[in-house]
Design an enzyme around this catalytic site. Sequence first.
Site, PDB file in Angstrom:
ATOM      1  N   ASP B  79     -11.486  19.690 100.339  1.00 18.92           N
ATOM      2  CA  ASP B  79     -12.099  18.717 101.251  1.00 18.92           C
ATOM      3  C   ASP B  79     -12.362  17.389 100.558  1.00 18.92           C
ATOM      4  OD1 ASP B  79     -14.119  20.069  99.712  1.00 18.92           O
ATOM      5  OD2 ASP B  79     -15.647  19.288 101.072  1.00 18.92           O
ATOM      6  N   ASP B 107     -10.777  12.587  93.769  1.00 15.41           N
ATOM      7  CA  ASP B 107     -11.744  13.675  94.026  1.00 15.41           C
ATOM      8  C   ASP B 107     -11.313  14.472  95.242  1.00 15.41           C
ATOM      9  OD1 ASP B 107     -13.976  15.281  94.036  1.00 15.41           O
ATOM     10  OD2 ASP B 107     -15.340  13.726  94.721  1.00 15.41           O
ATOM     11  N   GLU B 141     -16.886  21.439  99.733  1.00 14.69           N
ATOM     12  CA  GLU B 141     -17.606  21.156  98.496  1.00 14.69           C
ATOM     13  C   GLU B 141     -18.470  19.906  98.614  1.00 14.69           C
ATOM     14  OE1 GLU B 141     -18.343  19.502  94.425  1.00 14.69           O
ATOM     15  OE2 GLU B 141     -17.270  18.552  96.079  1.00 14.69           O
ATOM     16  N   HIS B 349     -15.764   9.020  95.962  1.00 15.33           N
ATOM     17  CA  HIS B 349     -16.589   8.639  97.121  1.00 15.33           C
ATOM     18  C   HIS B 349     -16.574   7.143  97.374  1.00 15.33           C
ATOM     19  CE1 HIS B 349     -19.156  12.537  96.462  1.00 15.33           C
ATOM     20  NE2 HIS B 349     -17.871  12.730  96.281  1.00 15.33           N
TER      21      HIS B 349
END
Lengths: 376, 376
Positions: B79, B107, B141, B349
Amino acid sequence: MSAPAEPAPELDLTADVLTLTRALVDAPSVSGSEGPLADAVEGALRQLGGLDVERVGDTVLARTSLDRPTRIVLAGHLDTVPIAGNLPSWIDTVDGEDRLYGCGTSDMKAGDAVMLRLAARFGVPGAQPARDLTFVFYDNEEVEAVRNGLGRVARERRGWLYGDLAILLEPTDGVVEGGCQGTLRVVLTVPGKRAHSARSWLGVNAVHGAAGILGTLAGYAAREVEIDGLLYREGLNAVRIEGGVAGNVVPDECRVTVNFRYAPDRDEDQAEAHVREVFADALAAGVTLEVTDSSGGALPGLSEPAVAAFVAATGQPARAKLGWTDVARFAAFGIPALNYGPGDPNLAHKADEHVRLDRLQPAEDALIAYLSGSDA
Amino acid sequence: MSAPAEPAPELDLTADVLTLTRALVDAPSVSGSEGPLADAVEGALRQLGGLDVERVGDTVLARTSLDRPTRIVLAGHLDTVPIAGNLPSWIDTVDGEDRLYGCGTSDMKAGDAVMLRLAARFGVPGAQPARDLTFVFYDNEEVEAVRNGLGRVARERRGWLYGDLAILLEPTDGVVEGGCQGTLRVVLTVPGKRAHSARSWLGVNAVHGAAGILGTLAGYAAREVEIDGLLYREGLNAVRIEGGVAGNVVPDECRVTVNFRYAPDRDEDQAEAHVREVFADALAAGVTLEVTDSSGGALPGLSEPAVAAFVAATGQPARAKLGWTDVARFAAFGIPALNYGPGDPNLAHKADEHVRLDRLQPAEDALIAYLSGSDA
């Protein structure tokens, strides 16, 4: 915010003050929905025949014009906070006291009823009060200041507010409360630098940076000031603190809202200067200060003859008003103003709001004595 | 939170690691919507023919069963955080670096792509890896821990997690990051007594009462600890503060949320005891402490032969992992675990998330070398 409009009640100004208080209380008038009650008040005042009456929004203005040497302004708001299941009114005996319960009993329809009784006595043809009288029944006192009916009168019909003394019939338990405190609200913003809390040394924690501000507040020694024999206690308090981005982030901002309640020997500018001085270290370290709200206080004016005569008429020593009230709107025009009413200030805005029955007639009597007196 | 489901992409595991990374990135899989991507991963792994494959929710498990003396668990989440206008992926050259941009590049779909390349090499009939391999492609996650797919496997299929070493392909810039910090979150609640701010001496200001806590935090000297040659820096931070009722009320409660990030030589109980000791004065004065979140750390385990061999294969010295990661889920079972992936941890992010192209093949190569090696 507004309750649905109710039909205008009938107001019989010849009824006793308790009956009149109940009639006012049983006509709901939550802020914004005072129209029907204002209609009833306006109609009743016009019928008296001895008053000039004017309507400004849902504020009703009325006055005598007898060329007396002094003019007394009596003011009371018609609105209440939202009803809390406490209408219609009821009478009960609790702790040996006979009480009228209901929304607005203390704050401040008992005071409005006293005003209407005085209008019925002195606002009729042939009446001979010792002082001229102005009555202000205003709307929207319990909500944001910009909607306040007395403020609107001050802006649009200022002449109506002039007098030698203004008496607000806010609840004071039958004791004169002189002047009022000023209130200043500032937001102190502590800057920081965001970082992941697992690598916090890369950031600057703004919440930690507020430590000095809170320490200053915790250690602040509030002043007590005697003015005209009345004791004013000041207070500097954080009323809000907020900071934080997420559970794993070093906050980059912390905001502390501080409320300074100050004695009326300071004006607004002096109050702000004092707060800036108190937080001088923080401000020097990069904290910013923004004034978000400022309302000056009002001096008690007990040395004014008109005020002293009224205090004497109540038969009780005056005390300081702790809190801001609309007396400051009169004080801003240089008019001495005080709070005096039959309600209990500690019960305002509560579901068990009530007024003691034995407070009603003495308030009316004291005002009659004062307004009839010859010292004017 | 969930993006709409996309059709399952085609995954060609024989393509190079960059092509495979792009295919994964261009299949959006924000937490909660990993299904189509998990379907594609599951299908591709089943086609290889040399792996046992199992599906648990949107987590895909696969492993070799070659009776090798050591078993290595490779884990990566499928995810991503919400898309920030950064899909589909694109390649650009910035600051002299060739980069693949897009949500999830660092990520951690680059890490997932490396895992899929290893599966294609070692998960086919006749392959002869030096170590048995377990692959865990898991969901959720990036959201609250209770939804974490690896956590679900730990509860429901624990046997799948056992191994001699677990490698999480989280972004570490191609360097082994050993172990992880623990994280403890507590809420300190300062009591007070409500009062009108105009009569503040009748109350107790809870925000002022937090002064000592913030002072303690501001003066806290964080520990630095060396474990297995890696330096862990701790940190104790207020991540949130809140207090306040209204602009004219002395607050009766102030809540400070504190996050303690601690080195893995403390366990969860020791971490809480430390925080209670730090705030002993406040706690003695009536402040309450509530633990709202606690996740133990993981020791780096560099003295374990399997770990040391892997660090040697990467050709780079290891460093401490600052932050909590899912390695702790393995550490809780006594399995050494480390973070090693081609992504850049500083870009996770972020809208400009990207991965350097020259990080991809070296990560695959280091793992191939390690998994082919004879020291096992």
